[in-house]
Design an enzyme around this catalytic site. Structure first.
Site, PDB file in Angstrom:
ATOM      1  N   LYS A 103       1.110  -1.148  -0.077  1.00 45.86           N
ATOM      2  CA  LYS A 103      -0.017   0.159  -0.123  1.00 45.86           C
ATOM      3  C   LYS A 103       0.822   1.188   0.078  1.00 45.86           C
ATOM      4  CE  LYS A 103      -4.597   1.025   0.180  1.00 45.86           C
ATOM      5  NZ  LYS A 103      -5.708   0.234  -0.321  1.00 45.86           N
ATOM      6  N   GLY A 210     -17.957   7.486  -2.395  1.00 42.07           N
ATOM      7  CA  GLY A 210     -17.007   7.823  -3.593  1.00 42.07           C
ATOM      8  C   GLY A 210     -16.988   6.581  -4.397  1.00 42.07           C
ATOM      9  N   ASN A 211     -15.976   6.230  -4.788  1.00 46.47           N
ATOM     10  CA  ASN A 211     -16.040   5.023  -5.987  1.00 46.47           C
ATOM     11  C   ASN A 211     -16.560   3.922  -5.167  1.00 46.47           C
ATOM     12  OD1 ASN A 211     -14.230   2.537  -6.788  1.00 46.47           O
ATOM     13  ND2 ASN A 211     -14.379   3.969  -8.504  1.00 46.47           N
ATOM     14  N   ALA A 212     -16.245   3.645  -3.931  1.00 45.12           N
ATOM     15  CA  ALA A 212     -17.016   2.299  -3.293  1.00 45.12           C
ATOM     16  C   ALA A 212     -18.478   2.523  -3.012  1.00 45.12           C
ATOM     17  CB  ALA A 212     -16.234   1.865  -2.407  1.00 45.12           C
ATOM     18  N   GLY A 213     -18.518   3.658  -2.386  1.00 45.61           N
ATOM     19  CA  GLY A 213     -19.971   3.836  -2.045  1.00 45.61           C
ATOM     20  C   GLY A 213     -20.987   4.267  -2.711  1.00 45.61           C
TER      21      GLY A 213
HETATM   22  P1  NAD Z   1     -13.245   7.850  -2.561  1.00 43.57           P
HETATM   23  O1  NAD Z   1     -12.100   8.472  -2.374  1.00 43.57           O
HETATM   24  O2  NAD Z   1     -13.633   7.547  -4.031  1.00 43.57           O
HETATM   25  O3  NAD Z   1     -14.459   8.243  -1.573  1.00 43.57           O
HETATM   26  C1  NAD Z   1     -14.180   8.275  -0.221  1.00 43.57           C
HETATM   27  C2  NAD Z   1     -15.493   8.863   0.188  1.00 43.57           C
HETATM   28  O4  NAD Z   1     -15.484   8.589   1.768  1.00 43.57           O
HETATM   29  C3  NAD Z   1     -16.151  10.111  -0.175  1.00 43.57           C
HETATM   30  O5  NAD Z   1     -17.290  10.080  -0.422  1.00 43.57           O
HETATM   31  C4  NAD Z   1     -15.626  10.972   0.944  1.00 43.57           C
HETATM   32  O6  NAD Z   1     -16.442  11.919   0.811  1.00 43.57           O
HETATM   33  C5  NAD Z   1     -16.045   9.879   2.067  1.00 43.57           C
HETATM   34  N1  NAD Z   1     -15.507  10.314   3.448  1.00 43.57           N
HETATM   35  C6  NAD Z   1     -14.286  10.675   3.762  1.00 43.57           C
HETATM   36  N2  NAD Z   1     -14.279  10.882   5.144  1.00 43.57           N
HETATM   37  C7  NAD Z   1     -15.407  10.517   5.594  1.00 43.57           C
HETATM   38  C8  NAD Z   1     -16.110  10.483   6.885  1.00 43.57           C
HETATM   39  N3  NAD Z   1     -15.169  10.870   7.910  1.00 43.57           N
HETATM   40  N4  NAD Z   1     -17.123  10.083   6.991  1.00 43.57           N
HETATM   41  C9  NAD Z   1     -18.025   9.469   6.019  1.00 43.57           C
HETATM   42  N5  NAD Z   1     -17.399   9.540   4.749  1.00 43.57           N
HETATM   43  C10 NAD Z   1     -16.293   9.879   4.563  1.00 43.57           C
HETATM   44  O7  NAD Z   1     -12.648   6.441  -1.959  1.00 43.57           O
HETATM   45  P2  NAD Z   1     -13.056   5.001  -2.391  1.00 43.57           P
HETATM   46  O8  NAD Z   1     -12.106   4.287  -3.330  1.00 43.57           O
HETATM   47  O9  NAD Z   1     -14.589   4.963  -2.307  1.00 43.57           O
HETATM   48  O10 NAD Z   1     -12.538   4.312  -0.800  1.00 43.57           O
HETATM   49  C11 NAD Z   1     -13.479   4.074   0.190  1.00 43.57           C
HETATM   50  C12 NAD Z   1     -13.083   3.107   1.065  1.00 43.57           C
HETATM   51  O11 NAD Z   1     -13.106   1.782   0.360  1.00 43.57           O
HETATM   52  C13 NAD Z   1     -11.670   3.122   1.736  1.00 43.57           C
HETATM   53  O12 NAD Z   1     -11.418   2.673   2.886  1.00 43.57           O
HETATM   54  C14 NAD Z   1     -11.035   2.416   0.584  1.00 43.57           C
HETATM   55  O13 NAD Z   1      -9.496   1.689   1.220  1.00 43.57           O
HETATM   56  C15 NAD Z   1     -11.845   1.323   0.362  1.00 43.57           C
HETATM   57  N6  NAD Z   1     -11.563   0.407  -0.930  1.00 43.57           N
HETATM   58  C16 NAD Z   1     -11.521   1.112  -2.176  1.00 43.57           C
HETATM   59  C17 NAD Z   1     -11.177   0.439  -3.267  1.00 43.57           C
HETATM   60  C18 NAD Z   1     -11.076   0.714  -4.687  1.00 43.57           C
HETATM   61  O14 NAD Z   1     -11.199  -0.052  -5.504  1.00 43.57           O
HETATM   62  N7  NAD Z   1     -11.601   1.992  -4.787  1.00 43.57           N
HETATM   63  C19 NAD Z   1     -11.000  -1.093  -3.126  1.00 43.57           C
HETATM   64  C20 NAD Z   1     -11.065  -1.744  -1.880  1.00 43.57           C
HETATM   65  C21 NAD Z   1     -11.179  -0.837  -0.770  1.00 43.57           C
END
Ligand code: NAD
Length: 401
Positions: A103, A210-213
């Site tokens: 990472k 974000g990307n995941a949610g």
């Molecule tokens: P992202 O940057 O696309 O989105 C992050 C989201 O979280 C944003 O909507 C942001 O506003 C929100 N956020 C930040 N702080 C916050 C808080 N305190 N309370 C509520 N929301 C908050 O990132 P992502 O890629 O969606 O990643 C989110 C999680 O998923 C991380 O833990 C990441 O490690 C995990 N993840 C992502 C991937 C991937 O492929 N993108 C894969 C595996 C795991």
């Protein structure tokens, strides 16, 4: 905030105490193979020079090259990156793909940077970690606040596309990678619902947009489930009659936040976690459910798209409350699985269809779910510990110690 690496090591110890895992294996997995900290000097648009701190942790490569995303976040530090690299090691093994765990991260608030500054920072980081990454050595990907465009700058700076995944399609990215984490979590949700005999008439709250949610919100809505709450870093919104996810996406694009959405009530991120819903999906950051709020959780099922959103104490409390938690190392592994496909496509100079990518990923995710579920039944443990046991057994077979 609780130290994520301490949490990760507590989870490791818990699995080791239950299953018949060699002491040497646990010792080997108690520290990363290597980590570096780098200083990245960046000329800001104003002419001022700023120094940013970045990290790359290579945790374990017994099962294949180190693999894991790069996070840009103001709270990122070595402890967080070490924990995330460890979880990547476990995750790749849970789904049985031949990759290890790594990472990276930079301590920065990317929202405060111009696009040109962000590009200089991304390229500057790669210059500093160039000697230790490569297509057969260590393959980074996107994570929180990093994007396909950032991956394309990094791949260009490094000069080899197979060294980065999560790139835009036209730069060698894979079909389905953008949706992969959420799509994989969706397959896990449906498997868990079937096992627990939860019918389709459910309400879901989702933390993180974000990307995941946001993609997860779209997928569950399309499947006919009701999404009653979502949130981002600025706060959340709630409507017990269900939210229009596409309209929220447009609203967030326009205003920069999901809050103040017509017809919905503004809520805090804390309140979202305690809503009377059937399923709670966590897609933001670590340490969201702790010993302080776990008792207030009302959902029956938690889906961890984020890495490390629950502390070990929260796991214990939720177990007592009979809340089932589909753990990060299984649930969000669709992302790294499709990253693995992207890497394979780049190395073979191929381009697979989205249907092909999704059906291969679905097969891997569902098989992993069944294996983790069976392991949980065998040892009478929670799914997280079962995932760790299954993963560590596989790693143990490949360890060269
Ligand atoms: P992202 O940057 O696309 O989105 C992050 C989201 O979280 C944003 O909507 C942001 O506003 C929100 N956020 C930040 N702080 C916050 C808080 N305190 N309370 C509520 N929301 C908050 O990132 P992502 O890629 O969606 O990643 C989110 C999680 O998923 C991380 O833990 C990441 O490690 C995990 N993840 C992502 C991937 C991937 O492929 N993108 C894969 C595996 C795991």
């Amino acid at each position: 905030m609780q130290n994520p690496y301490d949490n990760a090591m507590t989870q490791l110890k818990k699995a080791g105490d239950i299953a018949n895992i060699k002491k040497d294996t646990l010792l080997k997995l108690s520290s990363p193979d290597r980590f570096i900290q780098v200083s990245i000097p960046i000329r800001m648009d104003s002419g001022e020079l700023k120094i940013f701190t970045g990290y790359r942790v290579q945790y374990d490569n017994s099962r294949g090259p180190y693999k894991g995303g790069i996070r840009f976040h103001p709270d990122t530090d070595l402890s967080e990156v070490k924990a995330l690299a460890f979880w990547m090691t476990i995750k790749c093994s849970v789904v049985g793909i031949p990759l290890g765990g790594g990472k990276g991260g930079i301590t920065v608030n990317p929202k405060e940077l111009s696009k040109a500054e962000l590009e200089r920072l991304s390229r500057g980081f790669i210059q500093k970690i160039k000697p230790i990454i490569g297509p057969n050595q260590d393959i980074p990907a996107p994570d929180v606040y990093t994007t396909p465009e950032i991956m394309s700058w990094m791949a260009d700076e490094f000069g080899n596309k197979a060294t980065f995944t999560g790139k835009p399609i036209e730069k060698g990215g894979s079909e389905g990678r953008g949706n992969a984490t959420a799509q994989g979590a969706f397959y896990i949700l449906e498997k868990a619902m079937a096992k627990l005999e939860i019918n389709k008439d459910i309400k879901i709250a989702i933390q993180g947009f974000g990307n995941a949610g946001a993609v997860f919100a779209k997928l569950v809505k399309e499947a006919g489930y009701q999404v009653v709450a979502v949130s981002d870093s600025k706060g959340g919104i709630f409507d017990n009659d269900g939210l229009d996810i596409a309209a929220i996406e447009s609203h967030k694009k326009e205003t920069g936040s999901v809050q103040n959405f017509a017809g919905a009530e503004n809520i805090t991120n804390e309140k979202l976690l305690e809503l009377p819903v059937d399923v709670l999906a966590l897609a933001a950051l670590e340490n969201q459910i702790t010993k302080d709020n776990a008792k207030q959780v009302k959902a029956k099922l938690i889906i961890e798209l984020a890495n490390g959103p629950l502390t070990p104490e929260a796991d214990e409390i939720l177990k007592d409350k009979e809340v089932v938690v589909c753990p990060d190392v299984l649930t969000n592994a669709g992302g790294v699985t499709v990253s693995y496909f992207e890497w394979q496509q780049n190395l073979a100079d191929e381009h697979w269809t989205e249907e092909d990518v999704n059906s291969k990923m679905k097969e891997i995710m569902e098989k992993a779910f069944d294996e983790v579920w069976e392991t949980a039944e065998k040892y009478q443990v929670i799914l997280r510990t079962a995932g760790f046991i299954k993963a560590i057994e596989r790693i143990e077979n490949e360890l060269k110690i």
